[in-house]
Scaffold this active site. Sequence first.
Site, PDB file in Angstrom:
ATOM      1  N   ARG A 192      -7.368   6.170   2.465  1.00  4.73           N
ATOM      2  CA  ARG A 192      -7.646   7.538   2.914  1.00  4.73           C
ATOM      3  C   ARG A 192      -8.649   8.118   2.812  1.00  4.73           C
ATOM      4  O   ARG A 192     -10.293   7.049   2.755  1.00  4.73           O
ATOM      5  CB  ARG A 192      -7.568   8.535   1.942  1.00  4.73           C
ATOM      6  CG  ARG A 192      -6.133   8.805   1.525  1.00  4.73           C
ATOM      7  CD  ARG A 192      -6.203   9.845   0.027  1.00  4.73           C
ATOM      8  NE  ARG A 192      -7.074   9.299  -1.045  1.00  4.73           N
ATOM      9  CZ  ARG A 192      -8.087  10.011  -1.300  1.00  4.73           C
ATOM     10  NH1 ARG A 192      -8.340  10.572  -0.798  1.00  4.73           N
ATOM     11  NH2 ARG A 192      -8.387   9.762  -2.705  1.00  4.73           N
TER      12      ARG A 192
ATOM     13  N   TYR B 144      -1.519   5.156   6.942  1.00  6.46           N
ATOM     14  CA  TYR B 144      -1.652   4.568   6.174  1.00  6.46           C
ATOM     15  C   TYR B 144      -1.587   6.160   4.931  1.00  6.46           C
ATOM     16  O   TYR B 144      -2.048   6.671   4.859  1.00  6.46           O
ATOM     17  CB  TYR B 144      -2.659   4.186   5.426  1.00  6.46           C
ATOM     18  CG  TYR B 144      -2.554   3.446   4.200  1.00  6.46           C
ATOM     19  CD1 TYR B 144      -1.924   1.634   3.934  1.00  6.46           C
ATOM     20  CD2 TYR B 144      -3.144   3.544   3.313  1.00  6.46           C
ATOM     21  CE1 TYR B 144      -1.766   1.232   3.544  1.00  6.46           C
ATOM     22  CE2 TYR B 144      -3.603   2.795   2.448  1.00  6.46           C
ATOM     23  CZ  TYR B 144      -1.954   1.255   2.470  1.00  6.46           C
ATOM     24  OH  TYR B 144      -2.312   0.951   1.309  1.00  6.46           O
TER      25      TYR B 144
ATOM     26  N   LYS C 158      -1.122  14.350  -0.095  1.00  8.38           N
ATOM     27  CA  LYS C 158      -2.674  14.774  -0.531  1.00  8.38           C
ATOM     28  C   LYS C 158      -2.290  16.344   0.547  1.00  8.38           C
ATOM     29  O   LYS C 158      -3.068  17.253   0.260  1.00  8.38           O
ATOM     30  CB  LYS C 158      -3.570  13.637  -0.149  1.00  8.38           C
ATOM     31  CG  LYS C 158      -3.308  12.823  -0.899  1.00  8.38           C
ATOM     32  CD  LYS C 158      -2.961  13.180  -2.432  1.00  8.38           C
ATOM     33  CE  LYS C 158      -2.833  12.483  -4.057  1.00  8.38           C
ATOM     34  NZ  LYS C 158      -3.385  11.613  -3.762  1.00  8.38           N
TER      35      LYS C 158
ATOM     36  N   HIS D 191      -4.151  17.600  -9.157  1.00 15.66           N
ATOM     37  CA  HIS D 191      -4.041  16.012  -9.301  1.00 15.66           C
ATOM     38  C   HIS D 191      -3.137  15.535 -10.359  1.00 15.66           C
ATOM     39  O   HIS D 191      -4.679  15.009 -11.039  1.00 15.66           O
ATOM     40  CB  HIS D 191      -5.008  15.379  -8.024  1.00 15.66           C
ATOM     41  CG  HIS D 191      -5.269  13.838  -7.909  1.00 15.66           C
ATOM     42  ND1 HIS D 191      -6.145  13.013  -7.624  1.00 15.66           N
ATOM     43  CD2 HIS D 191      -3.847  13.798  -7.286  1.00 15.66           C
ATOM     44  CE1 HIS D 191      -5.761  12.249  -7.345  1.00 15.66           C
ATOM     45  NE2 HIS D 191      -4.581  11.299  -7.017  1.00 15.66           N
TER      46      HIS D 191
ATOM     47  N   SER E 270      -7.968   9.169  -8.402  1.00 15.85           N
ATOM     48  CA  SER E 270      -7.621   8.237  -7.766  1.00 15.85           C
ATOM     49  C   SER E 270      -7.602   6.576  -8.228  1.00 15.85           C
ATOM     50  O   SER E 270      -8.769   6.200  -8.310  1.00 15.85           O
ATOM     51  CB  SER E 270      -7.438   8.291  -6.034  1.00 15.85           C
ATOM     52  OG  SER E 270      -7.761   9.153  -5.319  1.00 15.85           O
TER      53      SER E 270
ATOM     54  N   CYS F  80      -7.351   5.680 -10.724  1.00 19.95           N
ATOM     55  CA  CYS F  80      -7.564   5.775 -12.631  1.00 19.95           C
ATOM     56  C   CYS F  80      -7.360   5.977 -13.340  1.00 19.95           C
ATOM     57  O   CYS F  80      -7.210   6.346 -14.228  1.00 19.95           O
ATOM     58  CB  CYS F  80      -8.649   7.276 -12.362  1.00 19.95           C
ATOM     59  SG  CYS F  80     -10.557   6.310 -11.309  1.00 19.95           S
TER      60      CYS F  80
ATOM     61  N   ASP G 135       1.511  12.035 -10.023  1.00 26.91           N
ATOM     62  CA  ASP G 135       0.487  11.788  -8.676  1.00 26.91           C
ATOM     63  C   ASP G 135      -0.138  13.948  -8.330  1.00 26.91           C
ATOM     64  O   ASP G 135      -1.298  14.229  -8.593  1.00 26.91           O
ATOM     65  CB  ASP G 135       0.691  11.575  -7.496  1.00 26.91           C
ATOM     66  CG  ASP G 135      -0.393  11.622  -6.655  1.00 26.91           C
ATOM     67  OD1 ASP G 135      -2.054  10.927  -7.822  1.00 26.91           O
ATOM     68  OD2 ASP G 135      -0.458  11.845  -6.040  1.00 26.91           O
TER      69      ASP G 135
ATOM     70  N   ARG H 110       0.092  -0.403  -2.145  1.00 24.06           N
ATOM     71  CA  ARG H 110       0.918   0.541  -3.035  1.00 24.06           C
ATOM     72  C   ARG H 110       2.742  -0.046  -2.809  1.00 24.06           C
ATOM     73  O   ARG H 110       2.798  -0.653  -2.035  1.00 24.06           O
ATOM     74  CB  ARG H 110       0.929   1.386  -1.917  1.00 24.06           C
ATOM     75  CG  ARG H 110      -0.540   2.110  -2.330  1.00 24.06           C
ATOM     76  CD  ARG H 110      -0.836   3.208  -3.228  1.00 24.06           C
ATOM     77  NE  ARG H 110      -2.000   3.518  -3.318  1.00 24.06           N
ATOM     78  CZ  ARG H 110      -2.737   4.764  -4.120  1.00 24.06           C
ATOM     79  NH1 ARG H 110      -1.647   4.902  -4.917  1.00 24.06           N
ATOM     80  NH2 ARG H 110      -4.135   4.691  -4.435  1.00 24.06           N
TER      81      ARG H 110
HETATM   82  P1  GTP Z   1      -3.449   6.777  -7.096  1.00 27.36           P
HETATM   83  O1  GTP Z   1      -2.339   6.373  -7.069  1.00 27.36           O
HETATM   84  O2  GTP Z   1      -4.428   6.627  -6.905  1.00 27.36           O
HETATM   85  O3  GTP Z   1      -3.363   8.596  -7.485  1.00 27.36           O
HETATM   86  O4  GTP Z   1      -4.156   6.458  -8.508  1.00 27.36           O
HETATM   87  P2  GTP Z   1      -3.633   6.732 -10.290  1.00 27.36           P
HETATM   88  O5  GTP Z   1      -4.547   7.637 -11.379  1.00 27.36           O
HETATM   89  O6  GTP Z   1      -1.962   6.770 -10.036  1.00 27.36           O
HETATM   90  O7  GTP Z   1      -3.702   5.314 -10.801  1.00 27.36           O
HETATM   91  P3  GTP Z   1      -2.421   3.946 -11.957  1.00 27.36           P
HETATM   92  O8  GTP Z   1      -2.366   3.900 -12.612  1.00 27.36           O
HETATM   93  O9  GTP Z   1      -2.131   3.261 -10.037  1.00 27.36           O
HETATM   94  O10 GTP Z   1      -4.326   2.592 -12.431  1.00 27.36           O
HETATM   95  C1  GTP Z   1      -4.646   3.102 -11.595  1.00 27.36           C
HETATM   96  C2  GTP Z   1      -5.772   1.044 -11.768  1.00 27.36           C
HETATM   97  O11 GTP Z   1      -5.729   1.075 -13.344  1.00 27.36           O
HETATM   98  C3  GTP Z   1      -4.307  -0.324 -11.991  1.00 27.36           C
HETATM   99  O12 GTP Z   1      -5.252  -1.079 -11.371  1.00 27.36           O
HETATM  100  C4  GTP Z   1      -4.217   0.326 -13.131  1.00 27.36           C
HETATM  101  O13 GTP Z   1      -4.228  -1.387 -13.429  1.00 27.36           O
HETATM  102  C5  GTP Z   1      -5.684   0.634 -13.712  1.00 27.36           C
HETATM  103  N1  GTP Z   1      -5.163   1.015 -15.370  1.00 27.36           N
HETATM  104  C6  GTP Z   1      -4.679   1.598 -15.629  1.00 27.36           C
HETATM  105  N2  GTP Z   1      -4.176   2.910 -16.760  1.00 27.36           N
HETATM  106  C7  GTP Z   1      -5.019   1.840 -17.123  1.00 27.36           C
HETATM  107  C8  GTP Z   1      -5.689   1.979 -18.909  1.00 27.36           C
HETATM  108  O14 GTP Z   1      -5.374   2.266 -19.420  1.00 27.36           O
HETATM  109  N3  GTP Z   1      -7.114   0.409 -18.698  1.00 27.36           N
HETATM  110  C9  GTP Z   1      -7.681   0.052 -17.658  1.00 27.36           C
HETATM  111  N4  GTP Z   1      -8.049  -0.800 -18.281  1.00 27.36           N
HETATM  112  N5  GTP Z   1      -6.824  -0.474 -16.558  1.00 27.36           N
HETATM  113  C10 GTP Z   1      -5.662   0.651 -16.318  1.00 27.36           C
HETATM  114  C1  SPV Z   2      -4.606   9.191  -4.177  1.00 25.16           C
HETATM  115  O1  SPV Z   2      -5.383   8.440  -3.296  1.00 25.16           O
HETATM  116  O2  SPV Z   2      -5.120   9.657  -4.758  1.00 25.16           O
HETATM  117  C2  SPV Z   2      -3.140   8.136  -4.050  1.00 25.16           C
HETATM  118  C3  SPV Z   2      -2.291   7.609  -3.019  1.00 25.16           C
HETATM  119  O3  SPV Z   2      -2.345   8.801  -4.647  1.00 25.16           O
HETATM  120  S1  SPV Z   2      -2.408   8.233  -1.025  1.00 25.16           S
HETATM  121  O4  SPV Z   2      -1.667   8.697  -1.146  1.00 25.16           O
HETATM  122  O5  SPV Z   2      -3.742   7.850   0.102  1.00 25.16           O
HETATM  123  O6  SPV Z   2      -4.129   9.727  -1.361  1.00 25.16           O
HETATM  124 MN    MN Z   3      -3.619  10.421  -6.336  1.00 27.95          MN
END
Ligand code: GTP
Ligand code: SPV
Ligand code: MN
Length: 609
Positions: free
Chosen positions: A82, A222, A231, A251, A273, A275, A298, A391
């Site tokens: 983004r 993307y 979003k 979110h 994002s 996290c 999400d 992704r």
């Molecule tokens: P978006 O799709 O961008 O909104 O991201 P999200 O909030 O869904 O994050 P996601 O669960 O995909 O995790 C993002 C990154 O953080 C990945 O590399 C995970 O492996 C890492 N991660 C997730 N949960 C944990 C955790 O509890 N501990 C640690 N150390 N890393 C984590």
């Molecule tokens: C985020 O960035 O919070 C995502 C990926 O979930 S995107 O669809 O690119 O916004």
């Molecule tokens: Mn997201």
Amino acid sequence: MGNAPVQESVEQATTTHEGLAAWVAEVAALTLPESIRWVDGSVQEYALLTDHLVNEGTLTRLNPELFPNSFAAFSDPKDVARVEGRTFICSEKERDAGFTNNWMDPAAMKEILDEKFAGSMRGRTMFVIPFVMGPLDAQDPKFGVEITDSAYVVASMRIMAQIGSEVLRKIEETNAFFVPALHSVGAPLAPGEKDVPWPCNEEKWIVHFPEERAIFSYGSGYGGNALLGKKCFALRIASVMARDEGWLAEHMLILKLISPENKAYHVAAAFPSACGKTNLALLQPTIPGWKAETLGDDINWMRFGKEGELRAVNPEAGLFGVAPGTGWSTNPNAMAAIVKGNSIFTNVALTDDGGVWWEGMTNEVPAHLTDWRGQDWTPETGRPAAHPNSRFCTPIDQVDMLSPDYYSPEGVEIDAILFGGRRKTTIPLVTQARDWTHGIFMGSTLSSETTAAATGAVGVVRRDPMAMLPFIGYDAGDYLKHWIDLSAGGNQERLPKIFLVNWFRRNAEGGFAWPGFSENSRVLKWIIERIEGKAAAVETPIGFVPAEGALDLAGLEVSDADIADALKVDAAEWKEELAGIDEWYARFGDSLPAEMAAELEGLKQRFAA
Ligand code: GTP
Ligand code: SPV
Ligand code: MN
């Protein structure tokens, strides 16, 4: 090969919806596509589009024995996330966009967009994608129509939302309002010009007109820049609809937890994002007797139900998950959904046997890969094989732990709301808010280190209110006020309990103090027990943290020192944090709700006491 537009079966190019017909004609006259295709959403059409994209070199078909009906795409290296700096909220008044958004006068912006979109689809097929966010049988279904010149976007939208003929029919039958969402990669083709695998434009514009509820996206193919139901609609435009109509567009993931006593609880969690939302949404609890079901990973639309209870639905149909770090040991439920197939991967690495790989997918690192930029890769190469924001795009109904309630238009009642970020210091593993308003304060001051999900520096601490900083479609102070005012109308007894969490705090050695992932179920157990009035807590100036022994650590191999690091409330760190919050709140100016200023004052006083 080359620039062949998708020409087959353009037979159904009409609609009885006059507004839609007029808009499609107007866009075609402006963008000058080679052909127009109304997307029906069928399996046959998906096969046609993906075949076409394979021929064009945009998609690589994966080995069907490893990843059936799945594809990999590789973006232009300058189009990987983004683009928040190029994202605009063009409200009529600048004040209504607030300090967290880029703003431009709507008329001035329309002039720019008119120029950018003029002829932008030359040599390409223009796709018309009717879509609905959330159930089609909702009381007030939220329709959109995305017009795009990217077949990759069409294929991805088919995974992320309900699209096609059935949706169009409902729009026509009910003469429904739809959010017009116009997207172009901004790469017109001259006659005979050969296309590139990932067309895009150096110049990107992601623009929202909140009063008109309209979206324009130019120059990027993307993720959140281009899949406009996500979003752009389901957060930025929906947050404005939610303000006007009395609900919340957030979110947040939605997770159902079932206790050993077979009692069900629902948790919503807002993390910025990359996290941890998708990971927590697909949690595999490690504590005996607890079960989890997924509702969303999400986006969460919440409204108060008939009894004043806060109810949540997930408006999306797929997962658009961060690939790196998603692995058989960290997130087996996501992996199981992914290997069922029907997925599109973007910017991951390819294995020599026609599969995909990314950092953290398996403990064993392959000896040879083709990296996301198409280059040979070995473990000695010294750079990531997959882009950090690569992704997987996978239908949510392939998640084995998907809750049957996912399909319910009424949604589920939320018992707890978690706000969380990625902080190396300061923020304890879990803190319960003193009350609802204090919980909103926690959300409003949420902070996190930036990630690869957006372009720009990574690892910089920034405030991210309710994990919505890049997604609030209006003034941030008004947004906080909306949370406060809306909840005043809910049943106060049934308001969710609010918690602040941080899975990412570091220990003295610089490693993670808390093991995270599945072990986060232990934190959730404490949260549920707090709701039930069963778990012990210590009151600190920032809220209630687990009392010694209150967190279930049975069978967990973590040192006492790490647990202490994860849980501590450090006065020196908080002194710095308070200064950061002061600075943050100053930016709101007059639009900071008095309730939030009072909460900050209370926090300072508790530290001073
Ligand atoms: P978006 O799709 O961008 O909104 O991201 P999200 O909030 O869904 O994050 P996601 O669960 O995909 O995790 C993002 C990154 O953080 C990945 O590399 C995970 O492996 C890492 N991660 C997730 N949960 C944990 C955790 O509890 N501990 C640690 N150390 N890393 C984590
Ligand atoms: C985020 O960035 O919070 C995502 C990926 O979930 S995107 O669809 O690119 O916004
Ligand atoms: Mn997201």
